[in-house]
Design an enzyme around this catalytic site. Structure first.
Site, PDB file in Angstrom:
ATOM      1  N   ILE A   1      -2.459   7.963  11.911  1.00 14.31           N
ATOM      2  CA  ILE A   1      -1.629   9.119  12.245  1.00 14.31           C
ATOM      3  C   ILE A   1      -0.341   9.163  11.420  1.00 14.31           C
ATOM      4  CG2 ILE A   1      -2.587   9.388  14.557  1.00 14.31           C
ATOM      5  CD1 ILE A   1      -0.176   7.924  15.683  1.00 14.31           C
TER       6      ILE A   1
ATOM      7  N   SER B   1      -3.754  -0.608   5.985  1.00 13.73           N
ATOM      8  CA  SER B   1      -3.774  -1.103   7.364  1.00 13.73           C
ATOM      9  C   SER B   1      -5.226  -1.079   7.836  1.00 13.73           C
ATOM     10  CB  SER B   1      -2.892  -0.221   8.254  1.00 13.73           C
ATOM     11  OG  SER B   1      -2.863  -0.716   9.577  1.00 13.73           O
TER      12      SER B   1
ATOM     13  N   CYS C   1      -8.582  -3.719  12.553  1.00 12.56           N
ATOM     14  CA  CYS C   1      -8.158  -5.022  13.082  1.00 12.56           C
ATOM     15  C   CYS C   1      -9.217  -5.675  13.963  1.00 12.56           C
ATOM     16  CB  CYS C   1      -6.864  -4.860  13.874  1.00 12.56           C
ATOM     17  SG  CYS C   1      -7.040  -3.824  15.368  1.00 12.56           S
TER      18      CYS C   1
END
Length: 377
Positions: free
Chosen positions: A17, A79, A82
């Site tokens: 986002i 990123s 995870c």
């Protein structure tokens, strides 16, 4: 007249986002986002709503070295997923299919004709002990990058939010860091940067545990980040619906009360909000007590008028700017899920490092001021 400095050309992988982009903007970096990449359609809706540009939604694994060379990017921000590394997951690491795209990006680096000069990677605590991490460091070293690695939490930047994360900063030679003594090391702050003597550890829910209260004492109280404060009047609620949807049902309190992490407006720490917040209670994030009892340890939970933090409040704790908003079609649960998969803008801003302790202290003061301004807006 001196030639005007050209902006950094940035590629934003796993853009979500827009946390990385907001971090670059708030840091005042002279950068141009050339392209963003994310496979999540809903996250791309939010990104496009706030930035006016929709990220590339194809499979990153289909990108070739020639594709990436065409962007002529100086900087990569990443990123990656995870889930392969979380403590509560299966911890399959590189064997997890969700690690494949990041591994492919790493494998492309030696094939590039125009590799980036700087790379920034963010992930959960646990990534640093994975085989994916080992592969990343090996490829970066072989590709003439020097690295510095950190475990950082918003608590260390004045924000009352425990969300420790792993960060890797990489610069391609001949570029160098201001503090070369950190090269090739994983630094678990606050000790190396702030000089505290306490020991620090991470619990099973990725919360930062410290033997001293130094970090908490430097944090703003939770109330500075609240949208509604202690007001439980539904008429005070604005665009997100009625305030009643945030009240924790009594049956949940009765069943899960002992597992709830409860904070008060004057608290200087709350737990990490995960993508399962509002769906589950245990280990997904803190709940706010809207009634301040005289004796907290002797007051029943029902009397505290517990409520969930709103998406705007979670955004504030992530240090997202006041201008950030969700499109109307994104549901409440979807908003929490997207925020749970996002990152802390305040901490990522420190990625413009390498800085001296004095510079870092100045940055903390700047972050406290920025967080306070966003919370009061």
């Amino acid at each position: 007249m001196a030639e005007e400095e050209q902006p950094w050309r940035v590629l934003e992988f796993y853009s979500g986002i827009g946390g990385m982009r907001y971090s670059a903007m708030k840091a005042g970096v002279n950068a141009k986002m050339i392209e963003a990449f994310d496979i999540n359609d809903l996250a791309n809706d939010v990104y496009a709503h706030n930035f006016g540009h929709r990220p590339f939604q194809g499979n990153i694994q289909t990108l070739s070295a020639a594709d990436l060379d065409r962007y002529k990017a100086n900087v990569w921000l990443l990123s990656p997923p995870c889930q392969p590394y979380t403590r509560q997951g299966l911890q399959k690491q590189s064997a997890d299919a969700r690690a494949s795209s990041f591994l492919r990006i790493l494998e492309i680096i030696p094939e590039l004709m125009q590799p980036p000069v700087m790379i920034f990677v963010e992930n959960v605590v646990g990534f640093e002990t994975s085989d994916t991490h080992q592969k990343m460091i090996q490829i970066l070293n072989e590709s003439q990058f020097v690295t510095q690695e950190f475990i950082l939490s918003p608590l260390q930047f004045g924000v009352p939010y425990s969300r420790p994360r792993y960060f890797c900063l990489a610069k391609r030679k001949p570029l160098s860091f201001c503090n070369p003594e950190f090269n090739g090391q994983l630094i678990l702050v606050p000790k190396p940067l702030f000089g505290h003597k306490e020991s620090v550890s991470i619990n099973e829910y990725d919360q930062l545990i410290s033997t001293s209260d130094d970090m908490h004492q430097t944090c703003l109280p939770v109330e500075r980040f609240l949208e509604f404060g202690n007001d439980m009047n539904p008429n005070s609620f604005s665009s997100d619906g009625s305030l009643s949807q945030y009240v924790v049902p009594s049956n949940l309190i009765e069943r899960w009360g002992s597992a709830m992490d409860i904070v008060y407006p004057d608290s200087t720490r709350c737990c990490c909000f995960t993508k399962s917040y509002y769906r589950y209670v245990k280990g997904t994030g803190s709940l706010l007590a809207t009634i301040m009892p005289k004796t907290r340890d002797k007051t029943s939970l029902d009397e505290l008028c517990l409520r969930y933090f709103t998406p705007r409040e979670v955004s504030n704790l992530h240090s997202f700017p006041k201008e950030f908003e969700f499109p109307e079609h994104v549901t409440l649960r979807q908003r929490y899920a997207l925020l749970g998969n996002s990152l802390s803008v305040a901490v990522i801003m420190a990625g413009r490092i390498n800085m001296t302790q004095a510079q870092l202290t100045a940055l903390i003061n700047e972050q406290v001021a920025a967080a306070l301004a966003a919370a009061q807006a």
